[in-house]
Motif scaffolding. Structure first.
Motif, mmCIF file in Angstrom:
data_model
loop_
_atom_site.group_PDB
_atom_site.id
_atom_site.type_symbol
_atom_site.label_atom_id
_atom_site.label_comp_id
_atom_site.label_asym_id
_atom_site.label_seq_id
_atom_site.Cartn_x
_atom_site.Cartn_y
_atom_site.Cartn_z
ATOM 1 N N HIS A 26 -15.720 -10.354 42.217
ATOM 2 C CA HIS A 26 -16.649 -9.309 42.626
ATOM 3 C C HIS A 26 -17.853 -9.956 43.298
ATOM 4 C CE1 HIS A 26 -14.425 -6.080 40.593
ATOM 5 N NE2 HIS A 26 -14.087 -7.037 39.760
ATOM 6 N N THR A 123 -16.528 -2.437 38.069
ATOM 7 C CA THR A 123 -16.157 -1.224 38.790
ATOM 8 C C THR A 123 -17.235 -0.158 38.640
ATOM 9 O OG1 THR A 123 -13.796 -1.659 38.553
ATOM 10 C CG2 THR A 123 -14.441 0.613 38.952
ATOM 11 N N GLU A 126 -20.054 -0.756 40.858
ATOM 12 C CA GLU A 126 -19.759 -0.534 42.274
ATOM 13 C C GLU A 126 -19.679 0.940 42.634
ATOM 14 O OE1 GLU A 126 -16.229 -2.848 42.970
ATOM 15 O OE2 GLU A 126 -17.206 -4.690 42.289
ATOM 16 N N SER A 131 -21.460 -2.534 48.373
ATOM 17 C CA SER A 131 -20.849 -3.625 47.621
ATOM 18 C C SER A 131 -21.815 -4.773 47.386
ATOM 19 C CB SER A 131 -19.605 -4.132 48.359
ATOM 20 O OG SER A 131 -18.610 -3.136 48.411
ATOM 21 N N TYR A 135 -22.530 -6.332 43.748
ATOM 22 C CA TYR A 135 -22.201 -7.724 43.441
ATOM 23 C C TYR A 135 -23.409 -8.466 42.882
ATOM 24 C CZ TYR A 135 -18.017 -6.985 46.348
ATOM 25 O OH TYR A 135 -16.834 -6.520 46.878
ATOM 26 N N ASP A 239 -12.793 7.268 47.745
ATOM 27 C CA ASP A 239 -13.385 6.162 48.506
ATOM 28 C C ASP A 239 -13.776 6.687 49.883
ATOM 29 O OD1 ASP A 239 -13.263 3.805 50.479
ATOM 30 O OD2 ASP A 239 -13.142 2.774 48.545
#
Length: 301
Positions: A26, A123, A126, A131, A135, A239
């Motif tokens: 990640h 997850t 996120e 992203s 992260y 998504d």
């Protein structure tokens, strides 16, 4: 330090460790995994205890070594982790693009970790944020609340569910995590044992149970399913970019809906997760016309 458990496995098929294990990382600063010339190193809290795993090629064999009380657990599950039961040779794409991507990434295999909370924590971070922001938050959280992994690889273990459940929100706000996502993390942490039990279920049922947890929707459940359960047919619904990516790659359409995405993926049922992984590896993206998601400075709020 000598490993606490090890194994040598013959490789009767192509195996690219970086391609296969890439989804477990990640962000480039993920302190729980490292890809290098000396192999792939990964840490995790297993049912047997904390462990660090090292995987590397030696000719046509795979060398696996592990440290920590969970070393034996890690070694026993290396074949599952690396998709030894995957059958990429049964994937027969009709799309020329997919055929070329499949041929150029012959060492890709889809495996499963068998560790649900380990996949769920990043997850959740996120969810609905860029992203790069997620992260950074994950790396800071692991460094602050985790602990050194076994061995001398310099990796960190994720924070334990117990540590996360007992941590007040103010302690993580500075990592760029807002209250809503941390509340979901803490709720999941209190139910970690029940979540881990879902690895014995069929992926569809496991995802259904995951989604009974407030804050875990179809996207999060699918992301966990692909990694922890090894679901090779799962599609991440919800998504923003994925429907456009699939519509552009398989239909030549600049924009797509989820319904259109599923229609285009239907001929590949059983391998739909592989299709999405191949498109990502190929850098296939639909043209972008709108503004990108704005980075937020949650820690400054």
């Amino acid at each position: 330090m000598p490993p606490h458990a090890s194994a040598t496995l013959p490789l009767p098929f192509p195996l690219d460790l970086d391609l296969t294990l890439g989804p477990l990382q990640h962000g480039p600063s993920d302190p729980t995994i490292r890809f290098g010339s000396d192999g792939v190193w990964r840490s995790a809290r297993t049912p047997g205890g904390p462990a660090t795993l090292r995987l590397r090629h030696e000719g046509d064999r795979l060398m696996a070594e592990a440290w920590g009380t969970g070393a034996s657990w890690m070694i026993e599950r290396v074949p599952a982790l690396l998709g030894f039961d995957d059958r990429p040779e049964t994937f027969k794409p009709v799309s020329r693009l997919l055929w070329d991507l499949h041929r150029h990434h012959a060492g890709l295999r889809l495996g499963r970790t068998g560790l649900v909370f380990h996949a769920l924590l990043p997850t959740i971070l996120e969810q609905k944020v860029p992203s790069v922001e997620a992260y950074a938050s994950y790396a800071r959280l692991v460094h602050a609340l985790g602990e050194p992994a076994p061995g001398d690889a310099g990796l960190m273990l994720q924070p334990s569910p117990e540590r996360l459940a007992a941590t007040p929100y103010w302690a993580v706000h500075r990592f760029g995590i807002e209250r809503r996502r941390f509340a979901v993390i803490q709720l999941a942490a209190t139910r970690a044992a029940r979540l881990e039990a879902t690895v014995d279920l069929e992926p569809a049922e496991a995802r259904r149970r995951l989604m009974t947890l407030p804050g875990i929707g179809p996207w999060s459940a699918a992301e966990v399913s692909a990694v922890a359960y090894g679901d090779r047919d799962v599609v991440s619904l919800g998504d923003y970019h994925l429907p456009h990516q699939v519509a552009w790659a398989l239909g030549g359409e600049v924009r797509g809906t989820e319904a259109r995405m599923l229609e285009l993926l239907e001929p590949y049922r059983g391998h739909r997760a592989r299709v999405i992984r191949l498109l990502t590896l190929g850098g296939i993206q639909a043209p972008r016309f709108g503004p990108r998601m704005r980075l937020r400075k949650i820690a400054a709020i």
